[in-house]
Structures are given as structure tokens and as C-alpha cells.
Design an enzyme around this catalytic site. Sequence first.
Site, PDB file in Angstrom:
ATOM      1  N   HIS A  60      33.516  49.597  30.433  1.00 50.00           N
ATOM      2  CA  HIS A  60      33.601  48.535  31.302  1.00 50.00           C
ATOM      3  C   HIS A  60      33.428  47.216  30.849  1.00 50.00           C
ATOM      4  O   HIS A  60      32.379  47.022  30.232  1.00 50.00           O
ATOM      5  CB  HIS A  60      32.512  48.651  32.283  1.00 50.00           C
ATOM      6  CG  HIS A  60      32.792  47.860  33.656  1.00 50.00           C
ATOM      7  ND1 HIS A  60      31.950  48.050  34.656  1.00 50.00           N
ATOM      8  CD2 HIS A  60      33.698  47.033  34.133  1.00 50.00           C
ATOM      9  CE1 HIS A  60      32.214  47.190  35.762  1.00 50.00           C
ATOM     10  NE2 HIS A  60      33.340  46.585  35.213  1.00 50.00           N
ATOM     11  N   TYR A 116      29.052  47.820  40.301  1.00 47.38           N
ATOM     12  CA  TYR A 116      29.271  47.246  41.418  1.00 47.38           C
ATOM     13  C   TYR A 116      28.355  47.652  42.568  1.00 47.38           C
ATOM     14  O   TYR A 116      28.331  48.903  42.935  1.00 47.38           O
ATOM     15  CB  TYR A 116      30.755  47.941  42.051  1.00 47.38           C
ATOM     16  CG  TYR A 116      31.835  47.586  41.196  1.00 47.38           C
ATOM     17  CD1 TYR A 116      31.867  46.542  40.322  1.00 47.38           C
ATOM     18  CD2 TYR A 116      32.866  48.561  41.049  1.00 47.38           C
ATOM     19  CE1 TYR A 116      33.014  46.076  39.397  1.00 47.38           C
ATOM     20  CE2 TYR A 116      34.016  48.232  39.967  1.00 47.38           C
ATOM     21  CZ  TYR A 116      33.928  46.958  39.301  1.00 47.38           C
ATOM     22  OH  TYR A 116      34.911  46.624  38.405  1.00 47.38           O
TER      23      TYR A 116
END
Length: 316
Positions: free
Chosen positions: A120, A56
Site C-alpha cells: 500500500h 481504511y
Amino acid sequence: MKTVALGRTGIQVPVLAMGAASLGSIYHPVSQQQANDTVATALEHGVNYFDVAPYYGLTKAETALGGALKGVPRASYTLATKVGRYGDSHWDFSREATLRSIDESLVRLGTDYIDVIQCHDIEYGDLHQLVEEALPTLRELKQSGVVRHVGITGYDLALLEKLAVEQKVDTVMAYCTWTLQDRRLGDVARRLNQAGIGVLNASPLSMGLLTRGGAPTWHPAHEEVQNACRAVSALCDREGVNISQVALQFALTTAAEQGIATTVIGTASKANMLDNVLWCEQPLDAALLRKIDELIAPVLNIGWDVLPGNGGKAQK
């Protein structure tokens, strides 16, 4: 803020959790002061579970979150981050990358342990490498206390459930699959919950699909789905309510019966966080939901990999 047990981890999580991706300036610039204010507001209202990842903002979100949590007693919040994804098309579940990623995350987040470490978006990575390298490495770090619990995240529910059960992970976080439009996570979450695996529902607004502004141009939802959601938004406007409010209230109100511990919604705004907390405390309008269900029915549970009219089968 009501709290719920996260599987068998021993962690009590608030029913509303904060996704910190936006702190990485991925949608618009976010200052450290804005990050500080958003996180402080969350903590003031009992939202003390924070989900982030190196991906992110390409590490910016972790850095901003770490700065915002500086000086906050470590035992007062739960910190979840991820390994494995490091770019739009860069996955690496190797042992070396996993160890390096965690070391770097600890520094950015200003902590010496991570409560929940997650692999992830697993469906896009090398699953053999994930099983043979990343997960064993994370289990070693769990034994040493560097990480407390191990989880996986993604969109492919069948894969998430299969891997979670086989590998006996502690948590699963799925995104965009328990919303007004897509409710496929429910059955999966109940089974995982019965197996003692904590379930987190991320992106109850379906990455902007269930907002007044509608889906961004890059959104993978099919046009039929987007049209139906626009109709729902217009209905909500006529009823004098924000579609985002109804979408969040739906996710929160129905989570417990599905075995979903918490709903993770991203924000980098103090005002938005306050709205989320307020909406969390208000009841869902049952009559409005019935009207929404009628509009959504033709596209209910149509995911990004399926098209209307093909019986819900994956579009190859």
C-alpha cells in the site's frame, strides 16, 4: 457489466470496480446495513471486484466489507486488500507485520484467501524493506494459496513502473492519474500491460477534485488545478450534467485503449452505486469533452508535486 482480463492473473474484472474505503466511515458514519445494501447493489449489477485495506477506517472498512459479503459465494467475487500502511504516517513492510496483517485481514473479511494482495502506497514506505521482506513473504503465501496474486499501489508512476517490472508483480493500482485533469497513467499502463501486469485506475474523481462540491480542504492539488476543475464543474452544470458523471465516463471510455483493466471508484451508498452503474452504460458526450479539454489544457497532467510554469518538473 463488461469484463476485462487483469494482466496475466487469469481474473476477469468488471470495467467498474468498487473501492470500499468509504465503508470504514472515513467521511461520515456508515452503518453495516448501508454497507450491506451498497455491496449487494454492486453485485446485482456485475460489480464484483472489491478493493479495501486495513488502513481504511483503521480496519473498519475490511470489517464492514466482510460483513456485507457474508453468505455470498466466494467464487463469485474478487477481493483485493493491502499490507504495509496502518495509519496516516505508519508504514511497515516487515515480514512480521505482513504476516500479521494478512492473518487479521482474513478474519475481518471472512475468507481463507485473498485474490489480490497489494503493498500500500509504496512511495512512503521503506523500499528496501518492501523488496527484501514484504514481497518475498507475499510470494511465499502465493505458493501456499493464501494469496493468489501480488501487487503494489501508489501515486508515483515512475516508481510504480520501475518496481513492478523489476519485481515482476502481478498488478499495479495507481490513483488520481487517469482522470479528466491528469492523464499520465496512460503511457505507463500501456507498457505495464504489455509486460503482462494488470493495471487498475483508482479515484477517477481525483479524491473529490472532480465533483460538484470540489476538492476538500486537505486536497494536495495546486490552486491553479482546483480553479480549472471548478470551471469544468460550472461548465458541466450549464450543460445540465454532473461533472462526476463526465469524469467517470471519461475514465471508463478511455481505459481499454490505455491498457487499464478496471476503474476503481469508492462509495458507501446504494444510490451512488446505481448512479455509477448507470453512467457506466451511457456514452460520453464528445462535444462536451472537447470544451472540457480546452479548460483543462493549462493544467493538464500537473500532479501534486509539480507547479505550473516549471516545465512539469518535480517541485523540490
